[in-house]
Design a protein around this motif. Sequence first.
Motif, short mmCIF file in Angstrom:
data_model
loop_
_atom_site.label_atom_id
_atom_site.label_comp_id
_atom_site.label_asym_id
_atom_site.label_seq_id
_atom_site.Cartn_x
_atom_site.Cartn_y
_atom_site.Cartn_z
N MET A 102 0.97 -1.25 0.09
CA MET A 102 0.03 0.07 0.13
C MET A 102 1.06 1.24 0.05
O MET A 102 0.78 1.94 0.85
N ARG A 104 2.07 4.43 -2.59
CA ARG A 104 1.70 5.23 -4.05
C ARG A 104 2.99 5.01 -4.94
O ARG A 104 2.63 5.35 -6.07
N PHE A 113 -7.36 -1.78 -7.54
CA PHE A 113 -8.35 -0.74 -8.20
C PHE A 113 -7.86 -0.47 -9.61
O PHE A 113 -6.59 -0.39 -9.66
N PRO A 114 -8.69 -0.12 -10.23
CA PRO A 114 -8.21 0.64 -11.55
C PRO A 114 -7.67 2.08 -11.31
O PRO A 114 -7.94 2.61 -10.22
N SER A 115 -6.90 2.57 -12.14
CA SER A 115 -6.36 3.96 -12.16
C SER A 115 -7.51 4.83 -11.91
O SER A 115 -8.58 4.91 -12.47
N PRO A 116 -7.47 5.86 -10.77
CA PRO A 116 -8.59 6.73 -10.56
C PRO A 116 -8.64 7.74 -11.71
O PRO A 116 -9.73 8.33 -11.99
N LEU A 121 -13.56 12.15 -12.25
CA LEU A 121 -13.76 12.91 -11.08
C LEU A 121 -13.89 14.13 -11.12
O LEU A 121 -14.62 14.87 -10.36
N PRO A 317 -14.69 6.17 -7.58
CA PRO A 317 -13.93 5.66 -6.46
C PRO A 317 -13.75 6.30 -5.22
O PRO A 317 -13.70 7.68 -5.53
N GLY A 318 -13.80 6.09 -4.03
CA GLY A 318 -13.85 6.84 -3.06
C GLY A 318 -14.79 7.31 -2.35
O GLY A 318 -14.90 8.03 -1.42
N HIS A 448 -4.62 0.24 -15.06
CA HIS A 448 -3.63 1.56 -15.16
C HIS A 448 -3.34 2.06 -16.54
O HIS A 448 -2.32 2.81 -16.56
#
Lengths: 467, 467
Positions: A102, A104, A113-116, A121, A317-318, A448
């Motif tokens: 975990m 960055r 997860f896929p890329s944000p 967004l 996401p988030g 990603h």
Amino acid sequence: MKRYEALADDLAASIRAGVLRAGDRLPSVRQASTSRGVSPSTVFQAYYLLEARGLIRARERSGYYVTAAERPLPPEPEALPADDAPGEPISERIFSVLESSMTRDVVPLGSAFPSPLLFPLGRLAKVMAATVPRMDPWSAVDELSPGNARLRRQIALRYLGDGLHVHADEIVVTNGALEALNLCLAAVARPGDAVVVESPAFYAALQSIERNGMTAIPVQTHPRDGIDLEALERAVARHRPKACWLMTSFQNPLGSLMPEAKKRQLVELLARHEVALIEDDVYGELYFGSRRPAPAKAYDTKGLVMHCSSFSKCLAPGYRIGWAAPGRYAKAVARLKLTTTLAASAPAQATLVAYLEKGGYDKHLRQLRQTLAAAQNEMMQAIARYFPAGTRATRPLGGYFLWVELPEEVDALAIHRLALSHGISVAPGPIFSAHARVANCLRLNYGHGWDTRIENAVRTLGRLAGA
Amino acid sequence: MKRYEALADDLAASIRAGVLRAGDRLPSVRQASTSRGVSPSTVFQAYYLLEARGLIRARERSGYYVTAAERPLPPEPEALPADDAPGEPISERIFSVLESSMTRDVVPLGSAFPSPLLFPLGRLAKVMAATVPRMDPWSAVDELSPGNARLRRQIALRYLGDGLHVHADEIVVTNGALEALNLCLAAVARPGDAVVVESPAFYAALQSIERNGMTAIPVQTHPRDGIDLEALERAVARHRPKACWLMTSFQNPLGSLMPEAKKRQLVELLARHEVALIEDDVYGELYFGSRRPAPAKAYDTKGLVMHCSSFSKCLAPGYRIGWAAPGRYAKAVARLKLTTTLAASAPAQATLVAYLEKGGYDKHLRQLRQTLAAAQNEMMQAIARYFPAGTRATRPLGGYFLWVELPEEVDALAIHRLALSHGISVAPGPIFSAHARVANCLRLNYGHGWDTRIENAVRTLGRLAGA
């Protein structure tokens, strides 16, 4: 199957068989329309589909060409050997792997997860800025479980668009799909109960079952078409599970997709034994084919299928907004939600309502699917290029995970540690199963996009794996 | 105790004893400063405090006067008779009462929430609109449990402001305090274990314990100063609980506040027996005195106190952002969060960070406390006016609940049903305890300010209760 899907499948078979080779130009839309006796629009849709799958590419003003594959793609892996004995506890191992990854800075091939950056967004933030100041203050205190009524209606409308009749009253909004799955599990199983999972399975399912003092019963699962129904029937007879927790479309980690006929058989089998199905369908929208694969929920007549999904993997996401459509257990799940976390975040719910009511979600999804399909194709080719001989890999029809089986002597946990020291995360097989046969497997994330950094990471992995 | 608190308490005693009567003018700040030998600022602070408690009122250019009470306030109730036998299951009853009251049209005297209109929702929405578009997209996928680092730092700073040394690394951000409490419970107790609760207790604690297959051990709790430590020690010796789940400040439903010395004794008692304390402190900021009452956590030296709170009751209802500071169980709680709901909503966390970093929270809290203190005073007087003789009521020093003990023959569950038919909700005693002695009790919410509609509702309740 629609006409254009049949045509696409036919062309894909020709490509795989080598009849059409890398760099070959496909017939023009007009030519194909005439020769195949279908409308130009059917041809166009078929080409679009093949492009999304990464099999062909358009060159401007020149037509469609078969994508260059430098070498044959690795073969697909087989199912793990049958083994439906209860698995050992592996929660500690999972935490240890996840926590070490975990950060960055690593190339996120092990990410869940896929890329944000693939999500709207900015648009969501604008919708939020316009929506939240106009929120009814009372919604903060009286829209508790089962959640925002307009959001539940939007979710019901999406079900309807996919041909499923799920009433808004059946839907419980949750903090992401993970909460939905956990609440559904709590609604049907108690400590000591047996719960069937795929082998290999999504690690969070294994952890939830372990945490609740239940026993996970792993059942043989084919990398292409999902859980083995004969093995499942034997496991049900032997262990009398209270539930099955399965991912029927684009399973994590295998990427397997149960064909719709098989989903129907699954639902019938479980109905005969009165076993609830907790259906984790978070990747269902990320299909590369022509339409969303129907979930098992579509064949449920007894209210035993608890369908769970979210917006986390395809839109927001988030935001932590998911839901359950738990059939006959809807009231129980809504009450569990009320006594465990009360409600999902009101501003996030209101924002999704405004976004969904406005439209544009499907357009975003089309782009997202295309990006993922293209990245899958790139990663498949990179694996063919860089990984050692004897490597096998799944070719999922959706989602953003590949399951890679390395030569038998390779230790995936060692690769995980080595890769981290090179700034690359991977998800080693042993976090998805206690079965010895996953010791040489990896789950790789292609969500990603594709760039030099990722390609280099795949090359490094291949070297670490002994290529 | 600070000098102005001592002065305020002294004046309050004079008012209660009738030395100072309704309508009497208090000495001017200058006179009192001279006669008491304290600074004018001390007098001013004491008057401010008494005003917040509703005991005195300022009249413009004329000074401070003792608030008019038409009649003596009802006496305070006693603790329930000792009874630490495990309680019966009451979850069904709780759901049935709560679900019947969850409608926006009723006068919300039974609500668990203060009015959302008391919160700076407009300001928060503006902060959100300015913050979310600038959010780091990666925060959506890598700020999982234990939560947004800047938010945990802001929470740690607030602890520090109250004299507690809680490191940001100990804090786990959750979906409201309810999730924090549930995760803490799961971290220390298993199905079959005993868990001590107050008698009467917050119903969600009873439901969580029941849902997890644990046994609630109710312990006698005084309406003024909280759980009886002797009874607690007996219960610990007899039932060997794995945890106590207590509200040490402004307990729901009683409003009791454990004095700080008693909190220290509580922590020492539990430490001797190695029993974890799950401290629900969601109302701690809503004190009417001069400073936040220290939580039991302040006296913890062994990491056994798991302090839980949230922003839901004092700043941002509906955002669903709470936290746990679980001492030695911090890692276990963070992992439980990760496997049950993964993370709290990222936009809500980012918004609270921006709001808290900007300042203004304390100013809002001062206003909120004053509004609640004044509304409590109004409701106390209305109860004195409209409720039958023999009624008793608590006078909490914070929060927004009164606990009302009606004459013995009154059936609170019947009042609940009758009141609903008059468009009024109440929280009947039997949802807080299986103990027969709460059958004639009600919890009333004064967190919705004061107006004719509420006053009329209290009058109607009084009539229904036989006044």
